[in-house]
Design a protein around this motif. Structure first.
Motif, PDB file in Angstrom:
ATOM      1  N   LEU A   1       7.561  10.676   1.198  1.00 35.18           N
ATOM      2  CA  LEU A   1       7.399  10.505  -0.273  1.00 35.18           C
ATOM      3  C   LEU A   1       7.444  11.660  -1.106  1.00 35.18           C
ATOM      4  O   LEU A   1       7.768  11.648  -2.267  1.00 35.18           O
TER       5      LEU A   1
ATOM      6  N   SER B   1       1.172   5.215   5.200  1.00 36.64           N
ATOM      7  CA  SER B   1       1.434   3.623   5.175  1.00 36.64           C
ATOM      8  C   SER B   1       2.892   3.453   4.858  1.00 36.64           C
ATOM      9  O   SER B   1       3.167   2.528   5.544  1.00 36.64           O
ATOM     10  N   ALA B   2       3.643   4.185   4.057  1.00 31.92           N
ATOM     11  CA  ALA B   2       4.765   3.706   3.718  1.00 31.92           C
ATOM     12  C   ALA B   2       5.772   4.113   4.875  1.00 31.92           C
ATOM     13  O   ALA B   2       6.876   3.396   5.007  1.00 31.92           O
TER      14      ALA B   2
ATOM     15  N   MET C   1       2.750  -3.221   4.778  1.00 32.64           N
ATOM     16  CA  MET C   1       2.395  -1.948   4.487  1.00 32.64           C
ATOM     17  C   MET C   1       0.700  -1.983   3.752  1.00 32.64           C
ATOM     18  O   MET C   1       0.547  -2.971   2.974  1.00 32.64           O
TER      19      MET C   1
ATOM     20  N   TRP D   1      -1.678  -0.428   1.448  1.00 36.61           N
ATOM     21  CA  TRP D   1      -2.220   0.739   0.402  1.00 36.61           C
ATOM     22  C   TRP D   1      -3.046   0.369  -0.610  1.00 36.61           C
ATOM     23  O   TRP D   1      -3.287  -1.028  -0.769  1.00 36.61           O
TER      24      TRP D   1
ATOM     25  N   LEU E   1      -1.506   4.063  -4.830  1.00 35.91           N
ATOM     26  CA  LEU E   1      -0.565   3.705  -5.929  1.00 35.91           C
ATOM     27  C   LEU E   1      -0.484   4.480  -7.376  1.00 35.91           C
ATOM     28  O   LEU E   1       0.648   4.959  -7.849  1.00 35.91           O
TER      29      LEU E   1
ATOM     30  N   LEU F   1      -0.846   7.417   1.610  1.00 37.75           N
ATOM     31  CA  LEU F   1       0.185   6.621   0.972  1.00 37.75           C
ATOM     32  C   LEU F   1       1.431   6.892   1.831  1.00 37.75           C
ATOM     33  O   LEU F   1       2.086   5.859   2.214  1.00 37.75           O
ATOM     34  N   GLU F   2       1.755   8.045   2.003  1.00 38.68           N
ATOM     35  CA  GLU F   2       2.870   8.408   2.726  1.00 38.68           C
ATOM     36  C   GLU F   2       3.022   7.870   4.096  1.00 38.68           C
ATOM     37  O   GLU F   2       3.956   7.397   4.533  1.00 38.68           O
TER      38      GLU F   2
ATOM     39  N   LEU G   1       9.442   4.199  -4.902  1.00 37.49           N
ATOM     40  CA  LEU G   1       7.959   3.528  -4.802  1.00 37.49           C
ATOM     41  C   LEU G   1       7.109   3.729  -6.037  1.00 37.49           C
ATOM     42  O   LEU G   1       6.649   2.742  -6.523  1.00 37.49           O
TER      43      LEU G   1
END
Length: 300
Positions: free
Chosen positions: A49, A44-45, A1, A3, A8, A41-42, A66
């Motif tokens: 999220l 990538s995850a 992943m 990020w 974060l 980020l979502e 996370l």
């Protein structure tokens, strides 16, 4: 992943503060920029999220999970930065300092000139903040170090990830309009009140809570006439004969004023403190800055 630290940190702060607007204020971004970081980020995850609840967004179970790991990742990143600095064997690089307005006016100029002369390879950037927010700035990673205040009657909530180093202590006195009170010795707070009311900070601030605790311990409920958060404005109102307020030597240096300063019989104190992340405490640049602040506190 794939990020970034900013993504974060945005997630960690959303869990801590609850709204995108609050996260934006803490990190110094716009709400739109924070939303973009969280959306990236979502993606990538690869799992949701966030979910919307009315006009707000909340973390899903995956988001909460996370966020917990994100805090650990950010701490590991801080440890790695400290290790690299130690291996270089020199005090250099860049530090972000958060501090409140009075410290920015009185402490920051001397701090910056001392650091410039002693550690020319170290760049210090500063950001003035509401004093009660500087601790969160360090916890979130938006600041490497903060200069803040702690009141014994309203202690800072201790976070194991933060280290609070007290620099020096200040005792409060009472600022009253010139000639309005005649006392040969310390004045009990129980002797204040009408016709002069109080000029106080809001009760939801640490300072506002602390002065009210001290007054109630003395047996009075301060009659609030003017709710003011700005120190210079409070002193200007006292000077104009509007009411009374509490002051420390640092406050008095902020704005030369013409009023009487009376000692208080009750003990009302605050501590000027420096806050760093525990993981960065032995980082050479951070340790050097803390050392300069300690020396300035002793000489001041």
């Amino acid at each position: 992943m794939d990020w970034s630290s900013v993504q974060l940190r945005s997630l960690v702060e959303l869990r801590r503060r609850g709204t995108v607007t609050a996260v934006a204020a803490a990190l110094g971004y716009t709400p739109g920029a924070v939303s973009q970081q969280l959306n990236a980020l979502e993606r990538s995850a690869g799992v949701p999220l966030l979910h919307r609840v009315g006009r707000r967004v909340e973390l899903t179970d995956a988001g909460v999970a996370l966020a917990g790991h994100a805090r650990q990742i950010l701490d590991i990143e801080a440890d790695a930065t400290a290790a690299l600095e130690r291996s270089a064997g020199a005090v250099a690089g860049e530090l972000q300092v958060a501090l409140f307005a009075t410290a920015a006016a009185d402490i920051l100029p001397v701090l910056l000139t001392t650091v410039r002369d002693r550690h020319p390879g170290l760049v210090v950037r500063s950001r003035e903040m509401v004093v009660d927010d500087v601790y969160d700035a360090v916890a979130s990673g938006t600041a490497d170090l903060a200069i803040g205040l702690e009141y014994p009657d309203v202690p800072i909530r201790r976070d194991p990830s933060l280290r609070v180093v007290r620099l020096y202590r200040e005792r409060f006195s009472l600022a009253v309009p010139t000639g309005s009170m005649s006392r040969s010795g310390p004045l009990s707070l129980a002797g204040t009140g009408p016709p002069l009311g109080w000029i106080l900070p809001p009760e939801d601030t640490h300072y506002g809570q602390a002065i009210r605790v001290v007054c109630r311990r003395a047996g009075i409920e301060p009659e609030l006439r003017h709710e003011v958060n700005d120190t210079a404005a409070s002193l200007a109102l006292v000077e104009a004969g509007i009411g009374v307020s509490t002051v420390t030597p640092l406050m008095l240096r902020l704005r030369p004023s013409r009023f009487d300063v009376l000692p208080i019989a009750e003990t009302f104190e605050r501590h000027i403190a420096v806050v760093v992340r525990s993981s960065a405490e032995h980082r050479p640049s951070v340790a050097a800055l803390v050392q300069v602040l300690r020396e300035l506190a002793k000489s001041g």
